[in-house]
Design an enzyme around this catalytic site. Structure first.
Site, mmCIF file in Angstrom:
data_model
loop_
_atom_site.group_PDB
_atom_site.id
_atom_site.type_symbol
_atom_site.label_atom_id
_atom_site.label_comp_id
_atom_site.label_asym_id
_atom_site.label_seq_id
_atom_site.Cartn_x
_atom_site.Cartn_y
_atom_site.Cartn_z
ATOM 1 N N LYS A 1 0.840 -1.201 0.000
ATOM 2 C CA LYS A 1 0.000 0.000 0.000
ATOM 3 C C LYS A 1 0.872 1.247 0.000
ATOM 4 O O LYS A 1 2.046 1.224 0.377
ATOM 5 C CB LYS A 1 -0.947 0.029 1.187
ATOM 6 C CG LYS A 1 -0.283 0.027 2.579
ATOM 7 C CD LYS A 1 0.048 1.382 3.161
ATOM 8 C CE LYS A 1 0.534 1.268 4.608
ATOM 9 N NZ LYS A 1 1.446 2.334 5.039
ATOM 10 N N ASP B 1 -2.948 -1.533 10.468
ATOM 11 C CA ASP B 1 -3.171 -1.424 9.015
ATOM 12 C C ASP B 1 -3.855 -2.653 8.408
ATOM 13 O O ASP B 1 -4.246 -2.630 7.251
ATOM 14 C CB ASP B 1 -1.831 -1.245 8.270
ATOM 15 C CG ASP B 1 -1.234 0.125 8.511
ATOM 16 O OD1 ASP B 1 -1.920 0.982 9.087
ATOM 17 O OD2 ASP B 1 -0.071 0.335 8.116
#
Length: 288
Positions: free
Chosen positions: A17, A142
Site C-alpha cells: 500500500k 493497518d
C-alpha cells in the site's frame, strides 16, 4: 509442494500500500495515535502459497523465504488467531515469497496477515467479514485495510476503513532509501517535534482530492518533515524528488519509502530514466 490428493493448494498475492495522505493526531490514552489517511494498493506484491492438509494430525507451518517464521511474524499471528477463534481443526502450511521491503511504510507484513485471514476464511468459511475485520485489527492497525479491495479513507487507529472507488490509472515509481524506518521511533519523533495534528482535514475533502488531477492534491504526510530531520537518506531522497518536480510525490506511512506519481506511463518512464537509479526499486508500480 502439495502432492497428496487430500491436500488443497492455493496461490495468492499480498499487495503493498501507499499512504497518499497521512495525518496523525496526539497520542490517545490507549497508546495509539488517531489517523486520517488515504490508503491505496499498488501492484508491488508478496506471493503466498497455501497448502491445506486434510488428514492426520494438525500442523501449522509458516515459512518466510524458506525460513520458519518466528512468533512476531504477522502471518503466524494471523493463522494462530484464525485457528484459536474460528477453526480449531485448521491444518496448513503457508510459504511467503517476499518482494515488499520491510520497514518501508508499504504495509507488507499487514498485507500478508490480511491475505492469510481472507484465504483461510475462503477455504474454511467459519466467520463473517465483520468478525474477520475485528480479528485483523488485533494483529495490527493497518491490517483491516488490506481486507478491502480498493482504495480507502482510513481513520481511528487504522481499524475504521471506508472504501472509495478507484480513480483513473496512475503510474508510479518507488524510491527506497537505504534505511529501515521503525514505526514506533517515527511516532516518538512526531510526538517530540509537536508535529501531531489537533485537527484533521475534513474527510470529504480528502476523498474529493483523490479524484482530482495529481497536481491539485492537497495531501500531506506529517512524518515527512520529522524524518527528513532525523534521516539523511530520507532527506536526500526527498530533496531529489523536490527538484525533479513530479506531479505528486510523498513519503508512504512512517517511511522509509518515498514515491512519485504520474497520470501517464510516458511521464513516469521519462522520470525513471532521468532520476538517480541507485535508490529506485526494480519494480515500477501502478496503483491498483
Amino acid at each position: 509442494m502439495c502432492h497428496n490428493h487430500s491436500m488443497r493448494f492455493l496461490k495468492t498475492r499480498a499487495y503493498a500500500k501507499l499512504n497518499l495522505s497521512l495525518e496523525a493526531g496526539v497520542r490517545r490514552d490507549d497508546g495509539f495515535h488517531p489517523l486520517s489517511s488515504i490508503f491505496t494498493k499498488i501492484s508491488l506484491h508478496d506471493t503466498l502459497y497455501f497448502c491445506f492438509h486434510s488428514f492426520g494430525k494438525q500442523r501449522i507451518k509458516v515459512l518466510m523465504d524458506g525460513k520458519e517464521a518466528d512468533a512476531s511474524n504477522t502471518m503466524r499471528k494471523a493463522v494462530l488467531l484464525y485457528r484459536d477463534r474460528f477453526c480449531p481443526e485448521l491444518s496448513v502450511t503457508i510459504r511467503c515469497r517476499k518482494r515488499i521491503p520491510a520497514g518501508g511504510g508499504l504495509g507488507g507484513g499487514s498485507s500478508d496477515a490480511a491475505v492469510v485471514l481472507e484465504t483461510l476464511n475462503r477455504v474454511y468459511k467459519k466467520t463473517d467479514s465483520r468478525l474477520l475485520s475485528e480479528a485483523a485489527a488485533e494483529i495490527g492497525s493497518d491490517v483491516p485495510f488490506f481486507l478491502c479491495k480498493s482504495a480507502a479513507y482510513v481513520s481511528g487507529r487504522g481499524e475504521i476503513v471506508r472504501p472509495i472507488a478507484k480513480r483513473s490509472a496512475t503510474y508510479g515509481v518507488l524510491i527506497l532509501p537505504d534505511c529501515f524506518s521503525s514505526t514506533a521511533e517515527a511516532y516518538r519523533l512526531l510526538d517530540e517535534s509537536g508535529g501531531a495534528k489537533s485537527v484533521f482535514r475534513d474527510p470529504e475533502n480528502e476523498i474529493e482530492d483523490f479524484y482530482k488531477p495529481l497536481r491539485a492534491w492537497q495531501y500531506e504526510n506529517v512524518f515527512l518533515p520529522v524524518l527528513e530531520k532525523s534521516s539523511s537518506e530520507i532527506a536526500a531522497a526527498a530533496e531529489a524528488l523536490r527538484r525533479a518536480e513530479p506531479p505528486y510525490w510523498n513519503l508512504s506511512g512512517s517511511g522509509s519509502s518515498l514515491y512519485a506519481l504520474f497520470e501517464k506511463k510516458s511521464e513516469r518512464n521519462r522520470f525513471y530514466r532521468k532520476f538517480n537509479k541507485k535508490n529506485i526499486a526494480k519494480t515500477n508500480f501502478f496503483l491498483v
